[in-house]
Design a protein around this motif. Sequence first.
Motif, PDB file in Angstrom:
ATOM      1  N   ASN A 290       2.861   9.764  -6.150  1.00  0.00           N
ATOM      2  CA  ASN A 290       3.524   9.173  -4.990  1.00  0.00           C
ATOM      3  C   ASN A 290       5.026   9.343  -5.161  1.00  0.00           C
ATOM      4  N   PRO A 294       5.718   2.553  -3.902  1.00  0.00           N
ATOM      5  CA  PRO A 294       4.673   1.863  -3.129  1.00  0.00           C
ATOM      6  C   PRO A 294       5.061   0.455  -2.717  1.00  0.00           C
ATOM      7  N   ARG A 295       6.006  -0.148  -3.413  1.00  0.00           N
ATOM      8  CA  ARG A 295       6.445  -1.501  -3.066  1.00  0.00           C
ATOM      9  C   ARG A 295       7.593  -1.505  -2.063  1.00  0.00           C
ATOM     10  N   PRO A 297       8.556   1.619   0.438  1.00  0.00           N
ATOM     11  CA  PRO A 297       8.389   3.032   0.798  1.00  0.00           C
ATOM     12  C   PRO A 297       9.651   3.735   1.290  1.00  0.00           C
ATOM     13  N   HIS A 301      10.187   6.913  -5.486  1.00  0.00           N
ATOM     14  CA  HIS A 301       9.422   6.316  -6.580  1.00  0.00           C
ATOM     15  C   HIS A 301      10.280   6.302  -7.847  1.00  0.00           C
ATOM     16  N   ARG A 428      -6.085   2.447   0.568  1.00  0.00           N
ATOM     17  CA  ARG A 428      -4.882   2.327  -0.255  1.00  0.00           C
ATOM     18  C   ARG A 428      -4.137   3.661  -0.349  1.00  0.00           C
ATOM     19  N   GLY A 432      -0.267   4.562   1.099  1.00  0.00           N
ATOM     20  CA  GLY A 432       0.751   4.817   0.086  1.00  0.00           C
ATOM     21  C   GLY A 432       0.854   3.728  -0.957  1.00  0.00           C
ATOM     22  N   ARG A 433      -0.217   2.935  -1.137  1.00  0.00           N
ATOM     23  CA  ARG A 433      -0.191   1.827  -2.095  1.00  0.00           C
ATOM     24  C   ARG A 433      -0.750   2.293  -3.433  1.00  0.00           C
ATOM     25  N   ASP A 435       0.613   4.492  -7.389  1.00  0.00           N
ATOM     26  CA  ASP A 435       1.546   5.329  -8.149  1.00  0.00           C
ATOM     27  C   ASP A 435       1.056   6.776  -8.126  1.00  0.00           C
TER      28      ASP A 435
END
Length: 545
Positions: A290, A294-295, A297, A301, A428, A432-433, A435
Amino acid sequence: MTFRRAGLALSGALAVVVASGCGRESSCESRSCGTAVVVTSAEADALFPPLSTSDVGVGLGDLIFAKLADVGPSLNTVGDSGFVPVLARAWRFEDSLTLSLTLRPEARWHDGAPVSAEDVAFTFDVYRDSLVNSPTRPRLAELTSVTARDPHTVVIRFRRAYPEAFFDAVYHVRILPRHLLDSIPRDRLASHPFGRSPVGSGPYRFVRWKTGEFVELAADSSFFLGRPGIRRLIWRFAGDPFTAVTQLVAGDADIMHALGGPENVRRVASAAQVRLVEYPLTAYGFVAFNLRDPRAPDRPHPLFADRELRRALSMAVDRGVLVRAVLGEYGRVPVGPVSRALWISSDDVEQIPFDTGAARRALAELGWRDSNGDGVVDRAGRPLAFDLLVPSTSSVRHGAALILQEQLRRVGVAVTLREQEFNVFMSRAAAGRFDAYFGMWAQDPSPASILETWTAAGLGHSNFGSYASPAFDSLVHAAVRAPDPAAARERWRAALSQINADAPGLWLLAPTGVAGVHRRFDNVSIRPDQWTADLWTWRVAPASR
């Protein structure tokens, strides 16, 4: 292109009413009358074709809904040679940018209404609508209009002439019933009850869907191409691969199209009533990083936005060992995000080589060192650790994930496996939830399916890892627009080399398809890109009736 993956018990016996040869009613235990039970380890996501992405959802959709035309056995995608008429009985290019198709007047929806050119125009409008947000939209970008010239004539106009224009016009779209859907707001189609009780024009009618257990289809005896050979199909959701194989071996199921690893193949080979059917598979398995947090967007990352870190991780993975361990003779290492069955797959594509020493040095140069002796490298107090999302319904991906976890541990990377039920896993991944997630894409016969999964055109659709590279996108578009296969092959080689260098994922598995099919079925053929494409032509062997 669809996320259709392997993985795919009933709580209690499944009682199904079918008409036996002697006219009596019987349960599905007496299946010689023409009922087949297909067992999978995952449930369908939806039966609304523009939004179906799972293997089961797409497979069922192809039996309920019909296309205008379909690829033939050769899987040719250039020009219109070898394509098989379906809803369209004939077609012609009126000029280089205008295609007209004549519909079969006998084609009917399962509620009895005739299939019309207005249905076709409506369907393309739905697929291309941003409110519907179909993952197929990028493949229809070169179509400028789809109109009804008269009740049985459809006219499709293209932005430009290109080799796969006809393929794009017919392969990706399953025609929808306008009279049932045109009053529904487009932004509500995804959640509308139609997706749980669809009406199509294909060889099978939808009967019922019992959540978590099965979907039942019945043959449409008036199907315009002829009556299907199997009268009733039951898609049974076993919950996990071991249970699915157990049901097949025990005789409680007839068909399992993706057996998985060598252990499952050996188990099925021991069942006298089942035969193994090998076939090329247009699929590949991968771990996608990703590139967005994810926390949050809107931010990169904290690990995987770093291209050099992704490259170092790629160097640490011995893909050959991994493939041999989980697939044995039934798999190879992919050369990029592409199936080994596609014509652009070539060993001269540049790849990042396996080299654990180089991986350790690269990590050290990036500042990742084991400062506290716990076996995990760290930088500025942060350990190099991440979660890997894995579907619990795939024994192959579970086994491969364990090997990957161990290989990365050897260079000081801590990977935690997060196993999820398939539909939760898909939800998920799409949101995009994660890693990193362990996916498997089943590609269509054209390599242009990469547009949906690894280019900017797929952002917000099937490009779950948010990889966006102008250089790669430019090379892909150049390959898609190439005037001939030779030029296309060279451009695809350059595109694959570019994405390999960027390492937005680890290309791990290129499996060979192995199905288990009860011996009482004749005329068994499995098309590499979609195993259900010819299922309606299978027959019960005369001795079994």
